[in-house]
Design a protein around this motif. Structure first.
Motif, PDB file in Angstrom:
ATOM      1  N   LYS A   1       0.750  -1.159   0.222  1.00 25.53           N
ATOM      2  CA  LYS A   1      -0.006   0.264  -0.042  1.00 25.53           C
ATOM      3  C   LYS A   1       1.135   1.555  -0.207  1.00 25.53           C
ATOM      4  CE  LYS A   1      -3.930  -2.038   3.029  1.00 25.53           C
ATOM      5  NZ  LYS A   1      -4.615  -1.622   3.146  1.00 25.53           N
ATOM      6  N   LEU A   2       1.913   1.412   0.960  1.00 28.23           N
ATOM      7  CA  LEU A   2       2.690   2.293   0.713  1.00 28.23           C
ATOM      8  C   LEU A   2       3.232   2.654  -0.671  1.00 28.23           C
ATOM      9  CD1 LEU A   2       4.327   4.465   2.176  1.00 28.23           C
ATOM     10  CD2 LEU A   2       5.892   2.838   2.973  1.00 28.23           C
ATOM     11  N   THR A   3       3.914   1.588  -1.771  1.00 37.79           N
ATOM     12  CA  THR A   3       4.453   1.298  -2.682  1.00 37.79           C
ATOM     13  C   THR A   3       3.100   2.495  -3.943  1.00 37.79           C
ATOM     14  OG1 THR A   3       5.555  -0.198  -2.495  1.00 37.79           O
ATOM     15  CG2 THR A   3       5.198   0.052  -4.615  1.00 37.79           C
ATOM     16  N   ALA A   4       2.384   1.538  -3.695  1.00 41.41           N
ATOM     17  CA  ALA A   4       0.778   2.364  -4.269  1.00 41.41           C
ATOM     18  C   ALA A   4       0.981   3.801  -4.114  1.00 41.41           C
ATOM     19  CB  ALA A   4      -0.494   1.837  -3.997  1.00 41.41           C
ATOM     20  N   ALA A   5       0.875   4.219  -2.850  1.00 43.33           N
ATOM     21  CA  ALA A   5       0.708   5.592  -2.117  1.00 43.33           C
ATOM     22  C   ALA A   5       1.448   6.268  -2.350  1.00 43.33           C
ATOM     23  CB  ALA A   5       0.017   5.221  -0.908  1.00 43.33           C
ATOM     24  N   GLU A   6       2.545   6.483  -2.839  1.00 40.85           N
ATOM     25  CA  GLU A   6       4.125   6.838  -3.279  1.00 40.85           C
ATOM     26  C   GLU A   6       3.431   7.212  -4.795  1.00 40.85           C
ATOM     27  OE1 GLU A   6       7.340   4.764  -1.926  1.00 40.85           O
ATOM     28  OE2 GLU A   6       7.558   5.483  -0.362  1.00 40.85           O
ATOM     29  N   GLN A   7       2.968   5.951  -5.722  1.00 42.89           N
ATOM     30  CA  GLN A   7       3.072   6.212  -7.062  1.00 42.89           C
ATOM     31  C   GLN A   7       2.036   7.002  -7.033  1.00 42.89           C
ATOM     32  OE1 GLN A   7       2.659   2.542  -8.450  1.00 42.89           O
ATOM     33  NE2 GLN A   7       5.002   2.038  -8.729  1.00 42.89           N
TER      34      GLN A   7
END
Length: 439
Positions: free
Chosen positions: A190-196
């Motif tokens: 989720k963090l990776t998706a939120a960063e993108q």
């Protein structure tokens, strides 16, 4: 100002071949059939028909029309830019909202990952302690085997419970650790998706900010250009309005001149007809006296006419560039009478008397230029006077009797004229008529 602009704008729908000759007060628009015939005739005429228009008026109107067209284009572009700017600002607001939401989600995801990492650390510590405890309890298992060999039943039960407790704690710690690690992996995704998402939102917000900045500059440039074109349009309008007023002044001057000449020639026609009647009466009296003396019946005495065949000859050997007839003035919005026939005649072309007659007047007029009047007396029962306009130089003088075909002047472009030509007029009994009916 808008009303005045509309007046001048109407020029773009008309032909700039306005006739610089004024109509009589009694002139009325022709019926549709006659009007169509006149329009068809105009279409087939040479472009030299534009001699009847003011060059400066045409230039001023053309400049104004160009300014209006350019102003409308700039205004349209300005309106489009304003719409695009408004849309860009709205998109910027949406992008800013998405960016805020994405950054908030990123912050939450980051916090959750950090919390998960702390939880993993705690679970790992608990599991470590459980492992160490199990390791330490290995000696107890050895003791348990001894107890099973000979210890009392109560001691055996107590030892087995201890072992179950130790292994239960160890199993729970390891299970909690695995669950926490799985949750942490999910949070990291989720963090990776939120960063993108946050990065995309930042890029979109930056793009909308740049578009807003560019469109703001474009709107300012279009506004400045519109102001400049508006100033040019106003200047062109004032020039066109000035020329329109000049055209109106020329119209009034020509109308006044025509009315003055008409009254003068009406009086002259009455005098010529009266003189002709007296000459005829005298001739008839003389014939009767002669007949009585000769003891015969009096012969019929013909009406006295000027020498010639009773018709007029062409004043120049050329073609017609603008015929006699009604014209609708595109600026003044009135029907005007083009009170003569225009012939192509380069400056200096010899102008000849249309018939025998006497030069009765010559002078300069602001509209007609240098004018020459020849009275041909009574022809076919009508007093006929021909007038030659826009002359460059005279040859005949007032009071001189001239013959048909004799050079009386030279063509020019004096007065209200835009090119060398001859404006030839015929007055019948003091009223201007179509010269082609007499040539």
């Amino acid at each position: 100002m808008v009303t005045a602009c509309c007046l001048v704008l109407s020029l773009s729908a008309g032909v700039l071949a306005a006739v610089p000759y004024a109509p009589s007060a009694e002139a009325r628009p022709p019926d549709p059939a006659a009007k169509k015939k006149q329009l068809d005739s105009k279409i087939n005429q040479s472009k030299a028909d534009l001699d009847d228009a003011s060059d400066q008026l045409g230039k001023s109107v053309a400049a104004y029309n160009q300014a209006v067209t350019k102003y409308q284009a700039v205004q349209a572009r300005y309106a489009v830019a304003q719409g695009q700017l408004a849309a860009a600002k709205a998109a910027d607001a949406v992008a800013a909202g998405k960016l805020a939401a994405a950054e908030a989600a990123l912050s939450t995801a980051t916090s959750e990952v950090a919390a998960g990492q702390r939880q993993i650390a705690e679970k790992r510590s608990v599991a470590g302690r459980a492992v160490r405890s199990a390791y330490q309890q290995q000696n107890g298992l050895v003791g348990l085997s001894i107890v099973l060999r000979g210890a009392a039943p109560a001691d055996v039960a107590t030892g087995m419970q201890v072992q179950r407790n130790v292994f239960g704690i160890q199993s729970n710690a390891i299970s909690d650790l695995n669950t926490a690690q799985a949750e942490l992996a999910s949070k990291q995704v989720k963090l990776t998706a939120a960063e993108q998402d946050a990065e995309s939102a930042r890029a979109a917000a930056a793009a909308t900010v740049k578009k807003v900045a560019d469109l703001t500059k474009q709107v300012a440039a279009d506004r400045a250009e519109a102001a400049t074109v508006a100033a040019v349009k106003l200047t062109a309008f004032k020039a066109a309005e000035k020329e329109k007023n000049s055209e109106l002044a020329q119209y009034n001057s020509l109308l006044k001149e025509r009315n003055r000449v008409q009254q003068m020639l009406i009086a002259q026609a009455k005098a010529e007809k009266a003189a002709a009647a007296r000459r005829k009466a005298a001739a008839e009296a003389a014939e009767r006296a002669k007949a009585r003396k000769e003891h015969r019946k009096p012969r019929n005495v013909p009406d006295p006419v000027s020498t010639g065949d009773g018709r007029l000859g062409y004043p120049v050997s050329s073609y017609i560039t603008s015929p006699y007839g009604m014209r609708f003035h595109p600026v003044l919005h009135i029907w005007k009478l083009h009170d003569g026939t225009d012939f192509r005649a380069p400056c200096g072309t010899p102008v000849r008397a249309a018939a025998d007659g006497v030069v009765t007047d010559k002078y300069f007029n602001g509209g007609y230029g240098n004018r020459l009047f020849i009275s041909h007396g009574v022809m076919g029962g009508h007093s006929i006077t021909t007038v030659y306009n826009h002359l460059s130089k005279y040859k005949a003088h007032v009071g001189e009797r001239v013959k048909r075909g004799e050079i009386v002047a030279w063509s020019g472009t004096t007065g209200y004229s835009t090119g060398c030509h001859l404006h030839f007029m015929v007055y019948k009994d003091g009223t201007v008529v179509n010269p082609m009916g007499w040539l």
